[in-house]
Design an enzyme around this catalytic site. Structure first.
Site, PDB file in Angstrom:
ATOM      1  CG  HIS A 129      -1.941  -1.064   1.226  1.00  0.00           C
ATOM      2  ND1 HIS A 129      -1.620  -2.380   1.486  1.00  0.00           N
ATOM      3  CD2 HIS A 129      -3.281  -1.026   0.982  1.00  0.00           C
ATOM      4  CE1 HIS A 129      -2.725  -3.112   1.408  1.00  0.00           C
ATOM      5  NE2 HIS A 129      -3.742  -2.315   1.105  1.00  0.00           N
ATOM      6  CE  LYS A 156      -5.566  -4.702  -1.468  1.00  0.00           C
ATOM      7  NZ  LYS A 156      -6.234  -4.713  -0.147  1.00  0.00           N
ATOM      8  NE  ARG A 194     -11.187   2.321  -4.648  1.00  0.00           N
ATOM      9  CZ  ARG A 194     -10.593   1.514  -3.780  1.00  0.00           C
ATOM     10  NH1 ARG A 194     -10.916   0.239  -3.741  1.00  0.00           N
ATOM     11  NH2 ARG A 194      -9.657   1.963  -2.955  1.00  0.00           N
ATOM     12  CE  LYS A 300     -20.457  22.390 -19.521  1.00  0.00           C
ATOM     13  NZ  LYS A 300     -21.856  22.798 -19.434  1.00  0.00           N
ATOM     14  CG  ASP A 338     -24.194  22.393 -22.043  1.00  0.00           C
ATOM     15  OD1 ASP A 338     -24.739  21.383 -21.565  1.00  0.00           O
ATOM     16  OD2 ASP A 338     -23.059  22.781 -21.707  1.00  0.00           O
ATOM     17  CB  ALA A 374     -18.758  34.984 -18.469  1.00  0.00           C
ATOM     18  N   GLY A 376     -18.546  28.106 -19.905  1.00  0.00           N
ATOM     19  CA  GLY A 376     -19.013  27.333 -21.049  1.00  0.00           C
ATOM     20  C   GLY A 376     -20.522  27.286 -21.179  1.00  0.00           C
ATOM     21  N   GLY A 484     -32.739  22.788 -13.734  1.00  0.00           N
ATOM     22  CA  GLY A 484     -31.566  22.334 -14.477  1.00  0.00           C
ATOM     23  C   GLY A 484     -31.684  20.879 -14.893  1.00  0.00           C
TER      24      GLY A 484
END
Length: 514
Positions: A129, A156, A194, A300, A338, A374, A376, A484
């Site tokens: 680990h 592992k 994962r 964006k 969008d 102002a 994306g 939204g």
């Protein structure tokens, strides 16, 4: 097949036994009994209860048990003598545990201890680990060789993602490993290690019973693995799509797109991608397997620069929310769904306000349309509103950004402070495209309730929560509100069609978010 392992981290034996039963019911293949989490552990007393009480199907079929007794220096809860720990793990083996996990640091001693005593069906996992970083591919490969050499049946390695790009090195090592390997990258930036385990051949992945029952950072729930990401259907040929953002954990994109993929039999998975640097990410995940992406805040505009080709409308807007990797040559093609999603939702809201949807032309024509933000999404709504004949106003915290977008769109620019007293006419339209009011900051709003009385319709691109403070106060002020979620569903439908070349299952998507 990658196995699903539920870590048991309760403080009592009785609760661990109950959790093992629950794990079986929820579809786990293995449970990891974390002995170091037990508050009063006695090996001779407790191990027979833990192992003999495990669900029978787990004993006689493929459902098996993984026993770990991890010290504090290796990310566990146990502080004490290795002899006590070794004795407990040996007893677990003797009582029929199919797996024991021992750390590389002490593996040589433990291997000597169990030499000649291993049952035929028993597998020793030797683990390493790293809670700081993910080493280079060469270092990871060397670590695999070291773990193999010490006598591991299963390798592992768990590392930590500083950047999502780190995960590519783990995938590379798993694919080339000649023995069974568990390779996981911890933290939110490592989540895809994962989720995509079965695509790259990982031996197992961990899924918790519930949120808050993690044994390591970044573990998803077993319910999400099975029911959101459909991990049993992920294989070597599965295409990967995802939502690129920062933050990204709030996104409902994985719930929507994975259900949609499954409903039409499209062999793909859609995952959250916490990305810091878009260009680095796209360069690292250049494989055809990573076939397309949704882009959200704050990427964006960067997406526009990173694409090889950009749809003319997305170019005119100056922002890309959808990237598709063209199969024929691997080039990245940028689109913007969008503006259609948001503008059509707002138009329908206005038509509903007027009592009908059959009028000629857009109900936005001639209206003052105030865009907050102002970035994306702000650019997309400003472009769409202007194309429909609205008079666009850009309001932003930073006036320079508002002015820059206003100049592009032939619009007026305001600061958020100026917006408070801006009311040249009644019946205006307000569209918030910033993240103000998004969870966890649900009490925030970009404009005061007092200022909302001048608007006939208020739209909020934020959809977590579904009813934001802005929308609630707008409704109380007499305005029609558009959530939204409506924009989200419509832009997601556009993305789905770009990803799959198939019609989007609209009813399914709406039912999921109802």
């Amino acid at each position: 097949m990658t196995l699903l392992c539920v870590p048991l981290v309760s403080k009592t034996v009785e609760q661990m036994v109950a959790d093992a039963v629950a794990a079986k019911a929820r579809g786990a293949d293995i449970v990891e009994i974390r002995l170091d989490h037990l508050s009063d552990f006695d090996a001779v007393r407790d191990l027979p209860l833990l192992l003999r009480s495990r669900p029978l199907p787990a004993l006689v079929t493929y459902r098996s048990f993984l026993v770990t007794y991890r010290p504090k220096w290796e990310g566990g809860e146990y502080e004490g003598d290795d002899k006590v720990r070794f004795d407990a793990l040996c007893l677990a083996m003797e009582l029929g545990a199919e797996y024991v996990d021992i750390e590389l640091k002490v593996a040589e001693n433990f291997v000597k201890l169990i030499s000649g005593k291993k049952p035929e069906s028993f597998k020793l996992i030797v683990s390493s680990h790293n809670y700081q970083t993910t080493p280079s591919s060469e270092e990871l490969s060397g670590l695999v060789a070291t773990i193999q050499a010490v006598g591991a049946d299963i390798v592992k390695i768990a590392t930590t993602a500083v950047d999502i790009v780190d995960v590519t090195r783990m995938f590379q090592v798993i694919v080339h490993c000649q023995v069974p390997m568990i390779g996981l990258v911890m933290g939110e930036r490592g989540l895809i290690s994962r989720l995509l385990c079965s695509k790259f051949g990982g031996y197992l992945t961990f899924g918790t019973l519930d949120s808050g029952k993690e044994s390591a950072p970044g573990q998803p729930t077993i319910s999400d693995l099975l029911n959101v990401y459909n991990i049993r259907q992920i294989g070597e040929d599965t295409k990967v799509y995802g939502i690129i953002g920062k933050p990204v954990g709030h996104s409902k994109g994985p719930i929507l797109h994975n259900a949609a993929f499954k409903s039409v039999g499209f062999n793909a998975v859609y995952v959250p991608l916490l990305v810091d640097d878009l260009e680095n990410f796209l360069n690292a995940y250049s494989s055809p397997d990573f076939a397309g992406f949704s882009c959200t805040i704050p990427h964006k505009e960067a997406a526009l620069r990173c694409c090889d080709e950009v749809d003319p409308i997305a170019k005119a807007i100056g922002a890309v929310n959808t990237i598709v990797k063209r199969a024929s040559d691997g080039k990245l093609i940028g689109y913007n769904t969008d503006y259609v999603g948001a503008i059509s939702a707002i138009e329908d809201g206005l038509r509903g306000l007027r009592g009908g949807k059959d009028e000629i032309g857009s109900p936005l024509a001639g209206k003052i349309f105030v865009v907050i933000g102002a970035g994306g999404a702000g650019k997309a709504l400003a472009y769409g509103a202007k194309a429909k004949g609205a008079k666009v106003v850009i309001a932003n915290r930073t006036f320079e950004r508002a002015k820059e977008l206003a100049n592009l769109m032939g619009a007026q620019a305001l600061t958020l402070a100026e917006l408070e007293n801006f009311h040249p006419e009644n019946g205006m339209i307000l569209a918030n495209t910033t993240s103000i009011g998004m969870q966890p900051n649900v009490n925030q709003t970009p404009v005061s309730k007092q200022a909302l009385r001048w608007y006939s319709l208020v739209f909020d691109a934020v959809y977590t929560p579904k009813v934001t403070t802005l929308l609630r106060e707008a409704q109380e002020s007499g305005a029609t509100v558009v959530s939204g979620l409506e924009m989200f569903i419509r832009q997601a439908m556009g993305q789905f069609e770009l990803f799959t070349n198939l019609p989007a299952p609209e009813k399914l998507l709406r039912d999921i978010l109802a």
